[in-house]
Design an enzyme around this catalytic site. Structure first.
Site, mmCIF file in Angstrom:
data_model
loop_
_atom_site.group_PDB
_atom_site.id
_atom_site.type_symbol
_atom_site.label_atom_id
_atom_site.label_comp_id
_atom_site.label_asym_id
_atom_site.label_seq_id
_atom_site.Cartn_x
_atom_site.Cartn_y
_atom_site.Cartn_z
ATOM 1 N N ARG A 1 0.854 -1.112 0.080
ATOM 2 C CA ARG A 1 -0.130 -0.174 -0.085
ATOM 3 C C ARG A 1 0.643 1.141 -0.042
ATOM 4 O O ARG A 1 0.540 2.269 -0.852
ATOM 5 C CB ARG A 1 -1.024 -0.122 1.251
ATOM 6 N N ASN B 1 -3.771 8.868 4.366
ATOM 7 C CA ASN B 1 -2.684 8.300 5.180
ATOM 8 C C ASN B 1 -2.734 8.168 6.612
ATOM 9 O O ASN B 1 -2.206 7.301 7.207
ATOM 10 C CB ASN B 1 -1.536 9.026 4.559
ATOM 11 N N HIS C 1 -5.945 -5.889 -2.480
ATOM 12 C CA HIS C 1 -6.929 -6.096 -1.266
ATOM 13 C C HIS C 1 -7.277 -7.473 -0.853
ATOM 14 O O HIS C 1 -8.212 -7.911 0.097
ATOM 15 C CB HIS C 1 -8.476 -5.211 -1.307
HETATM 16 C C1 HEM Z 1 -9.061 1.209 -6.128
HETATM 17 C C2 HEM Z 1 -9.096 2.060 -5.259
HETATM 18 C C3 HEM Z 1 -8.642 1.982 -3.897
HETATM 19 C C4 HEM Z 1 -9.122 2.291 -2.552
HETATM 20 C C5 HEM Z 1 -10.386 3.140 -2.507
HETATM 21 C C6 HEM Z 1 -8.608 1.719 -1.529
HETATM 22 C C7 HEM Z 1 -8.788 2.299 -0.428
HETATM 23 C C8 HEM Z 1 -8.044 1.519 0.837
HETATM 24 C C9 HEM Z 1 -8.677 1.367 2.209
HETATM 25 C C10 HEM Z 1 -9.612 2.423 2.555
HETATM 26 C C11 HEM Z 1 -7.887 0.690 2.750
HETATM 27 C C12 HEM Z 1 -7.827 0.504 4.343
HETATM 28 C C13 HEM Z 1 -7.263 1.592 5.211
HETATM 29 C C14 HEM Z 1 -7.604 1.624 6.435
HETATM 30 O O1 HEM Z 1 -8.522 1.693 7.002
HETATM 31 O O2 HEM Z 1 -6.584 2.094 7.237
HETATM 32 C C15 HEM Z 1 -6.799 0.035 2.016
HETATM 33 C C16 HEM Z 1 -5.993 -0.807 2.484
HETATM 34 C C17 HEM Z 1 -5.033 -1.586 1.520
HETATM 35 N N1 HEM Z 1 -4.856 -1.126 0.239
HETATM 36 FE FE1 HEM Z 1 -6.270 -0.141 -0.989
HETATM 37 N N2 HEM Z 1 -7.401 1.063 -2.105
HETATM 38 C C18 HEM Z 1 -7.413 1.102 -3.439
HETATM 39 C C19 HEM Z 1 -6.622 0.633 -4.183
HETATM 40 C C20 HEM Z 1 -5.433 -0.283 -3.743
HETATM 41 C C21 HEM Z 1 -4.197 -0.641 -4.610
HETATM 42 C C22 HEM Z 1 -4.219 -0.124 -6.324
HETATM 43 C C23 HEM Z 1 -3.506 -1.163 -3.824
HETATM 44 C C24 HEM Z 1 -1.915 -1.632 -4.439
HETATM 45 C C25 HEM Z 1 -1.643 -2.260 -5.516
HETATM 46 C C26 HEM Z 1 -4.023 -1.095 -2.531
HETATM 47 C C27 HEM Z 1 -3.497 -1.908 -1.564
HETATM 48 C C28 HEM Z 1 -3.767 -1.944 -0.303
HETATM 49 C C29 HEM Z 1 -3.458 -2.855 0.810
HETATM 50 C C30 HEM Z 1 -2.522 -4.052 0.800
HETATM 51 C C31 HEM Z 1 -4.162 -2.614 1.783
HETATM 52 C C32 HEM Z 1 -3.938 -3.061 3.357
HETATM 53 C C33 HEM Z 1 -2.877 -2.353 4.177
HETATM 54 C C34 HEM Z 1 -2.706 -2.679 5.725
HETATM 55 O O3 HEM Z 1 -3.132 -3.853 5.785
HETATM 56 O O4 HEM Z 1 -2.044 -2.254 6.337
HETATM 57 N N3 HEM Z 1 -5.108 -0.550 -2.575
HETATM 58 N N4 HEM Z 1 -7.034 0.502 0.626
#
Ligand code: HEM
Ligand SMILES: *[C@@H]1O[C@H](CO)[C@@H](O)[C@H](O)[C@H]1NC(C)=O
Length: 340
Positions: free
Chosen positions: A72, A104, A203
């Site tokens: 992320r 962030n 995700h």
């Molecule tokens: C398509 C639009 C996307 C949205 C709206 C989005 C939004 C989010 C949100 C809201 C979270 C949770 C954050 C939290 O609650 O603290 C999250 C977690 C995450 N996102 Fe996305 N994301 C998107 C695309 C992506 C992309 C393109 C990647 C990487 C290629 C990615 C990788 C991750 C990962 C690995 C997590 C988990 C992080 C953790 O466990 O600390 N996301 N994302």
């Protein structure tokens, strides 16, 4: 009602979408920039790949979520000024970093992991490997270490001497955004709808906070979940983790089937209407998401097609350049601060 809402959104966003289409390519291609290459550090730091891999092995072994955090971080780096390590910069008296941007704050993690890799590399080949490259390699390794695909990582990025809190707020997609708006943020980066759906497959690992999925579970999870009888109990367990008020930082896995495995089960969950984030479920359930729905179905049915597209799209995302970085860019000694 729902239809009215969607067409209103479409109407509101149409002028913006057209603008996006017109400006595509105009400012994103920089033919004069030296291209990234696979053997960029072959003579200056031949151990770089091995060193990053070893450190990531330890990190993911100690906690698989570290893989998700690093993946992320790389995404949030690339969507703001290109993949230039801007996300890694701490706030100082003279520089406002990106860490406090709404997407962030209280949410991005894994900075210490990058620090540890950087320390290791600074002792092996001081001043050679950029923080932006470290993050790109580490994200690839993170994916492999939790069962995902391998891809070659083009290298040679420079670290920025600036960051942008404002661009973080405008470029990063948010979970409560509608499908067209999320799509437009990917198109703005020259990433296609196909790239978006595949990349959202990230995700399949990692956690989200209650604050990120509260509106989803209290505002109509059941309505979009269709006919799966398991949904009700799943919804109730989510509500016990995430009350209507408070507990913002309580977390749960986005892929409750295999939370620590990089596979295609994220897409199976969307087919069941059980995507944790509104923005994820929209890819399958939004009435205008005909293309995204087909892609979700495809990646749910064909894990190899998902892995292939994810790899290609990760390279594409990793190649988003900061146009300034070849003139003012540097190799930071400490990923948190620009060199003095
Ligand atoms: C398509 C639009 C996307 C949205 C709206 C989005 C939004 C989010 C949100 C809201 C979270 C949770 C954050 C939290 O609650 O603290 C999250 C977690 C995450 N996102 Fe996305 N994301 C998107 C695309 C992506 C992309 C393109 C990647 C990487 C290629 C990615 C990788 C991750 C990962 C690995 C997590 C988990 C992080 C953790 O466990 O600390 N996301 N994302
Ligand atoms: C946070 O989640 C846990 C379960 O993971 C739950 O027991 C706890 O009650 C939740 N906190 C609040 C304030 O709801």
């Amino acid at each position: 009602m729902a239809l009215f809402l969607h067409s209103k959104l479409l109407h509101d966003h149409l002028p913006f979408m057209l603008l996006v289409f017109f400006s595509l390519g105009a400012c994103r291609l920089h033919a004069s920039d030296p291209p990234l290459t696979l053997d960029y550090y072959a003579s200056t730091c031949p151990t770089v790949l091995e060193t990053v891999r070893k450190e990531m092995e330890c990190e993911v072994q100690s906690d698989p979520r570290n893989a998700a955090m690093i993946l992320r971080l790389h995404f949030h780096d690339c969507f703001v000024q290109g993949c230039d390590g801007s996300i890694l910069l701490d706030d100082t008296m003279t520089l406002e970093g990106e860490k406090k941007a709404s997407a962030n704050r209280n949410s991005l993690k894994g900075f210490e992991i990058v620090d540890r890799i950087k320390n290791e590399l600074e002792s092996e080949c001081p001043g050679i490997v950029s923080c932006a490259d470290i993050l790109t390699i580490a994200a690839r390794d993170a994916v492999i270490l939790v069962g995902g695909p391998y891809w070659d990582v083009p290298l040679g990025r420079k670290d920025s001497v600036t960051a942008s809190r404002a661009l973080s707020d405008s470029n990063l997609p948010t979970p409560d955004e509608n499908l067209l708006s999320v799509i437009s943020k990917f198109l703005y980066q020259d990433l296609s709808v196909t790239d978006m759906v595949a990349l959202a497959g990230a995700h399949t690992i990692g956690m989200a906070r209650c604050a990120s999925f509260r509106s989803r579970i209290y505002g109509g999870f059941a309505a979009t979940s269709g006919h799966d009888p398991a949904s009700e109990s799943h919804l109730n367990s989510l509500k016990s983790i995430c009350p209507p008020k408070g507990a913002d930082n309580n977390i749960t896995a986005m892929d409750y089937e295999t939370p620590n495995l990089f596979d295609n089960s994220f897409f199976h969950i969307l087919l069941k209407g059980e995507g944790l984030l509104n923005s994820d479920q929209e890819m399958y359930s939004n009435v205008f998401g005909i293309e995204t729905k087909q892609l979700v179905q495809k990646y749910a049915a064909e894990p190899i097609a998902f892995f292939q597209q994810f790899s290609d799209s990760m390279v594409k995302m990793g190649n988003i350049a900061n146009p300034d970085s070849f003139t003012t860019g540097e190799v930071r000694r400490n990923c948190r601060f620009v060199n003095t």
